[in-house]
Design a protein around this motif. Structure first.
Motif, short mmCIF file in Angstrom:
data_model
loop_
_atom_site.label_atom_id
_atom_site.label_comp_id
_atom_site.label_asym_id
_atom_site.label_seq_id
_atom_site.Cartn_x
_atom_site.Cartn_y
_atom_site.Cartn_z
N ALA A 229 0.83 -1.21 0.00
CA ALA A 229 0.00 0.00 0.00
C ALA A 229 0.86 1.26 0.00
O ALA A 229 0.59 2.21 -0.74
CB ALA A 229 -0.93 -0.01 1.22
N ALA A 230 1.91 1.28 0.83
CA ALA A 230 2.79 2.46 0.91
C ALA A 230 3.44 2.73 -0.44
O ALA A 230 3.49 3.89 -0.90
CB ALA A 230 3.84 2.25 1.99
N ARG A 231 3.95 1.69 -1.07
CA ARG A 231 4.64 1.89 -2.35
C ARG A 231 3.67 2.36 -3.43
O ARG A 231 3.98 3.27 -4.21
CB ARG A 231 5.37 0.62 -2.76
N LEU A 232 2.49 1.77 -3.49
CA LEU A 232 1.50 2.19 -4.49
C LEU A 232 1.06 3.64 -4.26
O LEU A 232 1.00 4.45 -5.20
CB LEU A 232 0.29 1.27 -4.44
N LEU A 233 0.77 3.98 -3.01
CA LEU A 233 0.27 5.32 -2.71
C LEU A 233 1.34 6.38 -2.91
O LEU A 233 1.06 7.45 -3.47
CB LEU A 233 -0.24 5.37 -1.26
N LEU A 234 2.56 6.10 -2.48
CA LEU A 234 3.62 7.10 -2.60
C LEU A 234 4.07 7.27 -4.04
O LEU A 234 4.42 8.38 -4.47
CB LEU A 234 4.78 6.76 -1.68
N GLU A 235 4.06 6.19 -4.80
CA GLU A 235 4.40 6.31 -6.22
C GLU A 235 3.33 7.15 -6.94
O GLU A 235 3.64 8.02 -7.75
CB GLU A 235 4.49 4.92 -6.85
#
Length: 199
Positions: free
Chosen positions: A188-194
C-alpha cells in the motif's frame, strides 16, 4: 518549599511506575486471552494496585488499552529518533517504519485483537486518546518522508492508516499470518507514494 518539590517529584515518579505496571499487566493479560481477558480487577491484582487506584488512572478497559497502544506508538517514536528509517525513497523509509511498527503486533495476535477492540469502541471518553494516537503515528510516518506532509501526503498517511487498521483486524481474526500485515502495508505504501509522486 524545596522539600515540597522533592515530595511532589517522588509522587509523580511513583505514579508513573504504577501506571507502567498497570499497562504492562493489561498487555500481559491481553496476550494470554485477548480483549475478554483484560478485566479491571485482574489488571489491578496483577499490577499490585488497588482497584480504586486503577480506575483513577483509567476509567474503563478501553481507556486502559488505548493508553497501552499510545505507549507502544510513543516507544516506536523514541526508537525512530535514535535509529531513523533508512532508504533512498520516501516509500523505502515509510515501509521500514511500518514494518517496525508491525513486528510486535504480528507476534502477539491476542494483543492485536484487544487493541483493535478498544480502537473500535464507541466509548466517547476515549475519542481524544484515539486522536492523539492518530496524530502520533501521522507524525512518525511523515517524518519518514522527511516531513513532506503536504496535502497529497496527508491523504497517503490517512489511507495507510485505514489499510493498517484493516490489516490489524485481519491478523487478530486469524485471517492473515505473521508477516502479512507488514507485506500489505508495504504494498500500500509503495503504491500510494508512487501515485503521489507522479501526480
Amino acid at each position: 518549599m524545596a522539600a515540597e518539590v522533592v515530595v511532589e517529584g517522588k509522587r509523580a515518579r511513583n505514579a508513573a511506575v504504577r501506571r507502567k505496571r498497570v499497562i504492562d499487566a493489561a498487555l500481559s493479560l491481553a496476550d494470554e486471552g485477548g480483549y475478554e481477558a483484560v478485566q479491571m480487577r485482574d489488571v489491578a491484582e496483577r499490577a499490585d494496585v488497588a482497584l480504586g487506584t486503577l480506575y483513577r488512572y483509567f476509567p474503563s478497559k478501553d481507556a486502559l488499552l488505548i493508553a497501552a497502544l499510545f505507549e507502544l506508538a510513543d516507544d516506536l517514536k523514541r526508537r525512530m529518533a535514535v535509529y531513523p528509517a533508512r532508504g533512498e525513497s520516501p516509500a523505502d523509509r515509510v515501509t521500514e517504519v511500518l514494518r517496525r511498527a508491525c513486528r510486535a503486533l504480528e507476534r502477539q495476535p491476542n494483543v492485536t485483537g484487544a487493541l483493535v477492540a478498544a480502537l473500535s469502541s464507541p466509548d466517547p471518553t476515549v475519542g481524544g486518546a484515539k486522536l492523539e494516537i492518530h496524530e502520533l503515528l501521522h507524525g512518525i510516518v511523515t517524518d519518514a518522508m522527511d516531513g513532506s506532509a503536504g496535502a497529497r501526503h496527508d491523504g497517503v498517511v490517512r489511507v495507510l492508516g485505514n489499510v493498517w487498521f484493516g490489516a490489524l483486524v485481519a491478523r487478530s481474526a486469524g485471517m492473515a499470518g505473521a508477516g502479512q500485515m507488514g507485506d500489505d502495508l508495504e504494498e500500500a505504501a509503495r503504491l500510494l507514494l508512487e501515485r503521489a509522486r507522479t501526480r
